[in-house]
Design an enzyme around this catalytic site. Structure first.
Site, mmCIF file in Angstrom:
data_model
loop_
_atom_site.group_PDB
_atom_site.id
_atom_site.type_symbol
_atom_site.label_atom_id
_atom_site.label_comp_id
_atom_site.label_asym_id
_atom_site.label_seq_id
_atom_site.Cartn_x
_atom_site.Cartn_y
_atom_site.Cartn_z
ATOM 1 N N ASP A 213 43.405 44.979 31.885
ATOM 2 C CA ASP A 213 41.957 44.814 31.848
ATOM 3 C C ASP A 213 41.589 43.335 31.677
ATOM 4 O OD1 ASP A 213 39.364 46.285 31.619
ATOM 5 O OD2 ASP A 213 39.281 45.234 29.705
ATOM 6 N N GLU A 271 62.937 43.812 31.665
ATOM 7 C CA GLU A 271 64.023 44.293 30.789
ATOM 8 C C GLU A 271 64.361 45.749 31.093
ATOM 9 O OE1 GLU A 271 62.389 43.968 26.857
ATOM 10 O OE2 GLU A 271 62.313 41.783 26.940
HETATM 11 C C1 GLC Z 1 36.885 45.759 32.635
HETATM 12 C C2 GLC Z 1 36.749 47.258 32.718
HETATM 13 C C3 GLC Z 1 35.361 47.619 32.312
HETATM 14 C C4 GLC Z 1 35.139 47.154 30.879
HETATM 15 C C5 GLC Z 1 35.417 45.671 30.745
HETATM 16 C C6 GLC Z 1 35.540 45.270 29.306
HETATM 17 O O1 GLC Z 1 36.080 45.102 33.551
HETATM 18 O O2 GLC Z 1 37.094 47.705 33.990
HETATM 19 O O3 GLC Z 1 35.120 48.994 32.419
HETATM 20 O O4 GLC Z 1 33.820 47.416 30.507
HETATM 21 O O5 GLC Z 1 36.629 45.327 31.343
HETATM 22 O O6 GLC Z 1 36.731 45.770 28.762
#
Ligand code: GLC
Length: 570
Positions: A213, A271
C-alpha cells in the site's frame, strides 16, 4: 504449501483477482464479508481462471479506512475471521492452484496501533514518538502545522499531538491520509526491522506475496519542505498523482530513498523457496519513474496507473502501452495492466459516454455503452503482454453505485471533504451472487454494509453463469484462452496498421501461432484486412460478421465499440 501452478516465474504473466473482503462474501449474515465467505467462493474463482488473489487488508483495525488503518499486523479482525481461517484460505486456495497475495500497509499504522497508543503517553522526542513523524508547530504558540502538506483525504496533513487533558502540546504528527492513520518514520531502524519481521511472519504461513500500500510514499524529503501545490484549492484526491501532468515532484511521494527499503524487502522475499513476490501500489508521474521500482533487486511488479488513466482513448492507450513496455524492458520486468480497483470509479461507468470526473456522482452516463466499452477495453487489455489485475465484480460488468446516501458512506475522504470527494464506497458495494432480493446471496440474510441496487439482481453470478452472452462468460472464455494460447502472456507485441479510431496488435509465439487483437473504439463498423485471418477466438460482443469478398476470401467486419481476438494456427 505452494500451489501446483507455481513456478518461480509465475507472477510474470499472472492474472490476479482483487478481493475486497468486506464486500465479497459474508458467511455469518452480519452484512460484512469475511474470510470464511471468501473460502466458500474459491471454486468460483478457480472456475473463472485466475492465477492468484490479492486480498485487501483483513488485519485487526478500527476500519476507519476500510482496514487500511492497521492496529495489529499479526492478527485478524474478528469481524473478518480468525488466523485459522487464513490458514485454511491459504491451503484451500493453493489446493486449487490459486496463489494468495496479502496487502501490507507500511506508510502508516492506525492510531489504535500499540505504538501510537504508547507514544501518546510520552513526550515528543521520546523513542516511542520517533517511530512516527512528529514536529514542532510554527508560529508564536506553535499553533500552525510544521509545513503546508495536505492530507490526500483533504484538509491539513498534520494534527495536534494532545496531552492527557486533550490540550495541544505544540507538536504535530503527520498523516498523509486520515487523522487516524499516522505516518511512520522510515528513517527509524526499528520501523524497518518491524516490517521485515511482519513480512516473514506471513511468508512463513505460506502466502505467495504482498501488495504494498502507498509504496511510493514511505520516505519523505529531508527537512520536510513545503510543497508547491499545483492549485491553492483543497483539490480532489492527490491531483498531482492522478493527472500525470507537468507538476512539481512532491516531497512526500516517490523519493529515491524508498528504493533502499524495497531492496531490503526483496532480500527477505528471496530467502524463500519459491521466492515470494511483491506488487507495489505506486502512483508515480510516468512509466520511467514506475519502472525504477521494478529494477531486478526491487519489487517484482507494480500497478500501472497511467494505463488506467488513459481511459477510452486510442492515442493515450497506445502511448501508455508503448511507454510502459519500453520502460519495463529496460529493467527486465513484465508490465502490469489494471482497469479497476477499490479506489477508483468502476471502468464500466468511467468509460461510459457522458462520464465527467469533476461531476462523477451527478453526470448522466450511458450505462449500456459503458458496459460495451468496458468489455471491449478489458478484452483488449487481456491480450497485452505481462500480468493483469482484475477487481471483484468487474467480471459481472458491475457499474459504479453513485447514488449512495451520505449516511451510509464510509470513505473517510467523503467526510473530510464535506461530501465533495471521497466517493470510493461506490465501487465497494457487496457482490450480488444469486437470487432476487438483497443481499443477493452476498450473505445468508438481507444485510449488507452498503445497500445494493435493485438492478443488481440481473447482474448476479447465478444469472450470468446461465447466460452465454454475459460479461462473466466473456471473462471466463478470455482467461481460458489466455492461459492456453502460446502467443499470450509474456512476449513481443507488434502494432498493426488499422484505419479510423481503432487499435490492433499481434502477438506471436515461438511455435509460429499468432493472436491478433483489434479494438474498435468508434461508433461505426470496422472492416479488417483479410490477411489478419477470419478465425475468431473471442469477441467482446457478438457483433462480428464474416463476409465473403469478391475474390472469395473471407473478411471480418467488427461492430462498434467492440474488441476481437483472431488466431492463425501455427
Ligand atoms: C491506498 C489504498 C487506499 C487507502 C490508502 C491509504 O491508496 O488503496 O484504499 O485509503 O492507500 O492507506
Amino acid at each position: 504449501m505452494t500451489s501446483t501452478r507455481r513456478t518461480p516465474d509465475w507472477w510474470r504473466d499472472a492474472v490476479v483477482y482483487q478481493v475486497y473482503p468486506r464486500s465479497f462474501a459474508d458467511s455469518d449474515g452480519d452484512g460484512m464479508g469475511d474470510i470464511p465467505g471468501l473460502i466458500s467462493r474459491l471454486d468460483y474463482l478457480e472456475d473463472l481462471g485466475v492465477d492468484a488473489i490479492w486480498i485487501s487488508p483483513y488485519y485487526t483495525s478500527p476500519l476507519h479506512d476500510g482496514g487500511y488503518d492497521v492496529a495489529d499486523y499479526r492478527s485478524i479482525d474478528a469481524r473478518l475471521g480468525t488466523m485459522d481461517d487464513v490458514d485454511r484460505l491459504i491451503e484451500q486456495a493453493h489446493a486449487r492452484g490459486i496463489g494468495v497475495i496479502m496487502d501490507v500497509v507500511p506508510n502508516h499504522t492506525s492510531s489504535e496501533h500499540p505504538w501510537f497508543v504508547e507514544a501518546l503517553t510520552t513526550e515528543p522526542g521520546s523513542l516511542q514518538w520517533d517511530r512516527y513523524i512528529v514536529r514542532e508547530g510554527s508560529g508564536p504558540d506553535r499553533e500552525t502545522p510544521p509545513n503546508n502538506w495536505r492530507s490526500v483525504f483533504h484538509g491539513s496533513g498534520w494534527s495536534h499531538v494532545r496531552d492527557a487533558a486533550g490540550d495541544p502540546t505544540g507538536y504535530w504528527y503527520l498523516h498523509l491520509f486520515d487523522t487516524t492513520q499516522p505516518d511512520l518514520n522510515w528513517e527509524n531502524p526499528e520501523v524497518r526491522a518491524e516490517f521485515r519481521d511482519i513480512l516473514r511472519f506471513w511468508f512463513d504461513r505460506g502466502i505467495d506475496g504482498f501488495r504494498i500500500d502507498v509504496a511510493h510514499g514511505l520516505v519523505k524529503e529531508e527537512g520536510l519542505p513545503d510543497y508547491a501545490y499545483p492549485s491553492d484549492d483543497d483539490e480532489p484526491m492527490q491531483p498531482e498523482m492522478f493527472d500525470f501532468g507537468d507538476v512539481a515532484h512532491a516531497p512526500f511521494w516517490d523519493q529515491d530513498g524508498v528504493h533502499d527499503i524495497y531492496r531490503e524487502w526483496r532480500a527477505v522475499a528471496d530467502e524463500y523457496d519459491p521466492p515470494r513476490v511483491f506488487c507495489g501500489e505506486t502512483w508515480v508521474p510516468n512509466p520511467e519513474r514506475l519502472a525504477r521500482y521494478q529494477r531486478p533487486d526491487e519489487l517484482h511488479t507494480s500497478f500501472n496507473f497511467a494505463y488506467l488513466e488513459a481511459g477510452w482513448d486510442a492515442g493515450r492507450m497506445r502511448a501508455s502501452i508503448d511507454d510502459t513496455i519500453a520502460q519495463h524492458a529496460k529493467v527486465g520486468a513484465p508490465p502490469t495492466w489494471v482497469l479497476s480497483n477499490h479506489d477508483v470509479i468502476r471502468h464500466r461507468t468511467r468509460m461510459a459516454p457522458g462520464f465527467d470526473n469533476q461531476h462523477r456522482l451527478t453526470c448522466v452516463v450511458d450505462e449500456e455503452r459503458g458496459l460495451r466499452r468496458a468489455r471491449a477495453a478489458t478484452l483488449f487489455t487481456m491480450a497485452l503482454p505481462g500480468s493483469l489485475y482484475l477487481y471483484q465484480g468487474e467480471e459481472l460488468g458491475l457499474p459504479e453505485v453513485r447514488d449512495l446516501d451520505a449516511e451510509v458512506r464510509q470513505d473517510p475522504a467523503w467526510h473530510r471533504s464535506g461530501g465533495t470527494d471521497g466517493t470510493r464506497d461506490g465501487c465497494r458495494v457487496p457482490i450480488p451472487w444469486s437470487g432476487q432480493e438483497p443481499s443477493y446471496g452476498f450473505g445468508p440474510g438481507a444485510a449488507s454494509w452498503l445497500p445494493q441496487p435493485a438492478a443488481w439482481a440481473d447482474l448476479s453470478v447465478e444469472r450470468e453463469q446461465a447466460d452465454p452472452a454475459s460479461t462473466l462468460a466473456m471473462y471466463r472464455a478470455a482467461l481460458r484462452i489466455r492461459r492456453a494460447a502460446a502467443a499470450l502472456g509474456e512476449g513481443p507485441l507488434t502494432w498493426l496498421d488499422v484505419d479510423g479510431d481503432a487499435l490492433a496488435f499481434q502477438r506471436a509465439a515461438a511455435d509460429g501461432s499468432t493472436v491478433t487483437c483489434v479494438l474498435n473504439l468508434s461508433e461505426s463498423t470496422l472492416r479488417l484486412p483479410t490477411a489478419w485471418g477470419s478465425e475468431v477466438l473471442l469477441g467482446s460482443t457478438d457483433d462480428v460478421a464474416v463476409l465473403a469478398t469478391d475474390d472469395g476470401a473471407e473478411e471480418l467486419v467488427l461492430g462498434s465499440e467492440t474488441a476481437l481476438w483472431i488466431t492463425s494456427a501455427s
